[in-house]
Motif scaffolding. Structure first.
Motif, short mmCIF file in Angstrom:
data_model
loop_
_atom_site.label_atom_id
_atom_site.label_comp_id
_atom_site.label_asym_id
_atom_site.label_seq_id
_atom_site.Cartn_x
_atom_site.Cartn_y
_atom_site.Cartn_z
N PRO A 1 0.80 -1.24 0.00
CA PRO A 1 0.00 0.00 0.00
C PRO A 1 0.82 1.28 0.00
O PRO A 1 0.44 2.26 -0.63
N THR B 1 -1.68 -4.66 7.38
CA THR B 1 -2.62 -5.57 8.04
C THR B 1 -1.86 -6.64 8.81
O THR B 1 -0.79 -7.08 8.39
N THR C 1 -5.39 -9.18 -1.61
CA THR C 1 -6.82 -9.13 -1.25
C THR C 1 -7.01 -8.63 0.18
O THR C 1 -7.99 -7.93 0.47
N HIS C 2 -6.07 -8.96 1.07
CA HIS C 2 -6.16 -8.47 2.44
C HIS C 2 -5.99 -6.96 2.50
O HIS C 2 -6.50 -6.30 3.42
N GLN C 3 -5.25 -6.41 1.54
CA GLN C 3 -4.92 -4.98 1.58
C GLN C 3 -5.75 -4.15 0.61
O GLN C 3 -5.57 -2.93 0.56
N VAL C 4 -6.66 -4.79 -0.12
CA VAL C 4 -7.51 -4.04 -1.06
C VAL C 4 -8.29 -2.92 -0.37
O VAL C 4 -8.38 -1.81 -0.91
N PRO C 5 -8.88 -3.15 0.83
CA PRO C 5 -9.60 -2.03 1.48
C PRO C 5 -8.71 -0.82 1.72
O PRO C 5 -9.16 0.32 1.56
N LEU C 6 -7.45 -1.05 2.07
CA LEU C 6 -6.52 0.07 2.28
C LEU C 6 -6.23 0.78 0.97
O LEU C 6 -6.20 2.01 0.91
N ARG D 1 -8.13 0.81 -1.68
CA ARG D 1 -9.34 1.50 -2.14
C ARG D 1 -9.54 2.81 -1.39
O ARG D 1 -9.86 3.85 -1.98
N ALA D 2 -9.36 2.77 -0.07
CA ALA D 2 -9.53 3.99 0.73
C ALA D 2 -8.53 5.06 0.34
O ALA D 2 -8.83 6.26 0.40
N ASP D 3 -7.35 4.64 -0.06
CA ASP D 3 -6.30 5.59 -0.42
C ASP D 3 -6.62 6.35 -1.70
O ASP D 3 -5.99 7.36 -2.00
N THR E 1 -8.57 11.14 1.95
CA THR E 1 -7.60 10.41 2.76
C THR E 1 -6.25 11.13 2.82
O THR E 1 -5.44 10.83 3.69
#
Length: 498
Positions: free
Chosen positions: A112, A238, A347-352, A354-356, A361
């Motif tokens: 990320p 994560t 996949t574990h870091q996709v939310p991060l 996406r938020a970025d 942000t």
């Protein structure tokens, strides 16, 4: 290595148009759109450390003769990040084996922190590309030798240091590699000549930027928590990704020192990941200089160690399955398994990630400020910027401020050789404000805190006039910026009603 570069390019292009620049990007945008003489004049007063980058971006933005936007501003960073992912993969393949390079390049691409700076219109992704390229040339020169190889290494590192002077800390990483490799005197002499040339070429930058050190007076001393945060950023924010990568990175250190004169991958990756940030953190105990983006290039060492550790695990499994040192460790199945593990980490870091890609942000969203101004202000409305660098929104989005009248501005940034323009004297400002009944103020939130006292007389006059002669009628707060309408109170009839 095309696959890591393609993945990095896809991640970098994903959501590249966030809808707003933040203030550092806005500085790049407005400075790069000046003429070369105007940029040169500016660098004598501020931002000399970014001078080469501004000149580069001047030609990038000039390639779009219309109105270049955020995508064009950020594209060089995206491309540089893709190049860095390919260079990381090449390092891994050269010093270990192809699958190590593939895994390391892919890990770099899905980190990320890399994706964050791949989407910023600043120099840090380009510095990372230059530093990784210089490291690859360093490995070639240290293993193959030759004056030409050392000259190429010195040239690439020298240009990289002119993109940002803290890239010079890469020399410490390469010293660490030479020590771990127990390199010969001939190699040390070649490196010293190249490193000496880099430092000598950088001396003018060091002298000028030292005189501009007040620009980073806002920095604080890094502590243990800062170091722990950087480690998490390098290995994966994560928990699951972080602990798995940390364990693999430690396994990757099992062959840190090879035969005398042999440059191992661990001997390159460990000093690269550790020495530049540690050196900057230690130096910052005396004079705060540390920000994670200043040593973004050191992150390249982390995925190399993780991939090397994964290769050790694959080797163990291969020997267990074949009951001896067979060719199983080189099976394509292990390569595919490693790729799938990187996909799982992604996949574990996709939310991060996406938020970025949401403008909010970043520390601030000047695009949102500019849109609010365009919706609210009427033609000719007077506007004050408090402090002056709050004018960044206007400089990044001049069309949205076209109807406003900048009350305090005496001379524009390009004309005055400053970032945000030269403002009128305090007395002149008071005279100008005496003739208006209402004024809009674009204010940093910290300027709203009770007890705030600006250093410059004109800034103090802005605050005094607003507080003493006007009352607050309307307010909108957008991230770290407040848009306020001040109106002059209606005076009661002095004569009364007889």
């Amino acid at each position: 290595m095309a696959a890591p570069a393609a993945v990095m390019l896809a991640i970098g292009l994903w959501g590249l148009h966030r809808g707003g620049m933040w203030r550092d990007e806005a500085v790049t945008y407005q400075v790069a759109r000046r003429t070369v003489p105007q940029i040169w004049r500016l660098l004598h007063g501020v931002d000399a450390v970014h001078g080469l980058y501004y000149l580069l971006m001047h030609f990038v933005l000039a390639a779009d003769p219309g109105h270049p936007g955020e995508v064009v501003l950020r594209l060089p960073s995206v491309c540089a990040a893709a190049v860095t992912a390919a260079l990381v993969a090449t390092l891994g393949a050269r010093l270990a084996r192809p699958r190590v390079g593939l895994w390391a390049g892919l890990l770099y691409a899905v980190t990320p922190l890399v994706g964050h700076y791949a989407q910023e219109g600043r120099s840090y992704a380009l510095v990372a590309a230059g530093a990784t390229g210089a490291t690859l040339l360093f490995v070639r020169a240290a293993t193959e030798g030759g004056r030409r190889a050392w000259c190429q290494y010195g040239a690439v590192l020298g240009v990289t240091c002119w993109l940002h002077e803290f890239a010079v800390l890469l020399l410490l990483a390469h010293v660490g590699t030479l020590v771990l490799a127990r390199s010969s005197g001939r190699v040390w002499r070649g490196w010293c000549c190249a490193a000496g040339g880099v430092v000598l070429s950088l001396l003018p930058m060091i002298v000028v930027s030292h005189g501009q050190s007040a620009q980073v007076a806002w920095l604080t001393e890094p502590d243990l928590e800062t170091a722990q945060d950087l480690l998490r950023q390098y290995l994966g924010p994560t928990d699951r990704v972080y602990w798995a990568c940390l364990a693999l990175a430690l396994l990757g250190l099992t062959r840190l020192v090879g035969r005398r004169g042999e440059v191992t991958l661990a001997a390159v990756a460990l000093p690269l990941a550790v020495l530049p940030p540690v050196a900057l953190m230690l130096a910052s105990q005396l004079t705060p200089l540390y920000v994670d983006r200043y040593v973004l290039y050191a992150l390249a060492g982390a995925p190399l160690l993780v991939a090397l550790g994964a290769d050790r695990v694959a080797g163990v499994f291969g020997r267990l399955r074949s009951r001896g040192p067979a060719i199983m460790p080189r099976s394509p199945a292990f390569t595919l398994a490693g790729v799938l593990a990187v996909v799982l980490a992604f996949t574990h870091q996709v939310p991060l990630l996406r938020a970025d890609r949401v403008a909010g942000t970043r520390p601030d969203d000047l695009g949102a400020v500019a849109r609010a101004v365009a919706r609210t202000l009427r033609p000719g409305d007077p506007v004050l910027f408090l402090p002056a660098h709050a004018r960044g929104a206007q400089l990044a989005y001049p069309a949205d401020f076209a109807r406003a009248r900048d009350v305090a501005l005496a001379e524009s940034g390009p004309a005055s050789g400053t970032l945000y323009g030269r403002e009128v004297e305090a007395a002149t400002l008071r005279r100008r404000l005496a003739g208006v009944d209402e004024v809009w103020a674009v204010m940093e939130k910290y300027a709203l805190v009770s007890g705030y006292r600006p250093r410059l007389p004109t800034e103090r006059a802005k605050l005094a006039v607003l507080n003493q002669q006007f009352v607050l009628r309307q307010e909108m707060v957008i991230d770290r910026v407040a848009l306020r309408l001040y109106v002059r109170p209606i005076q009661a009839d002095a004569g009364g009603s007889g």
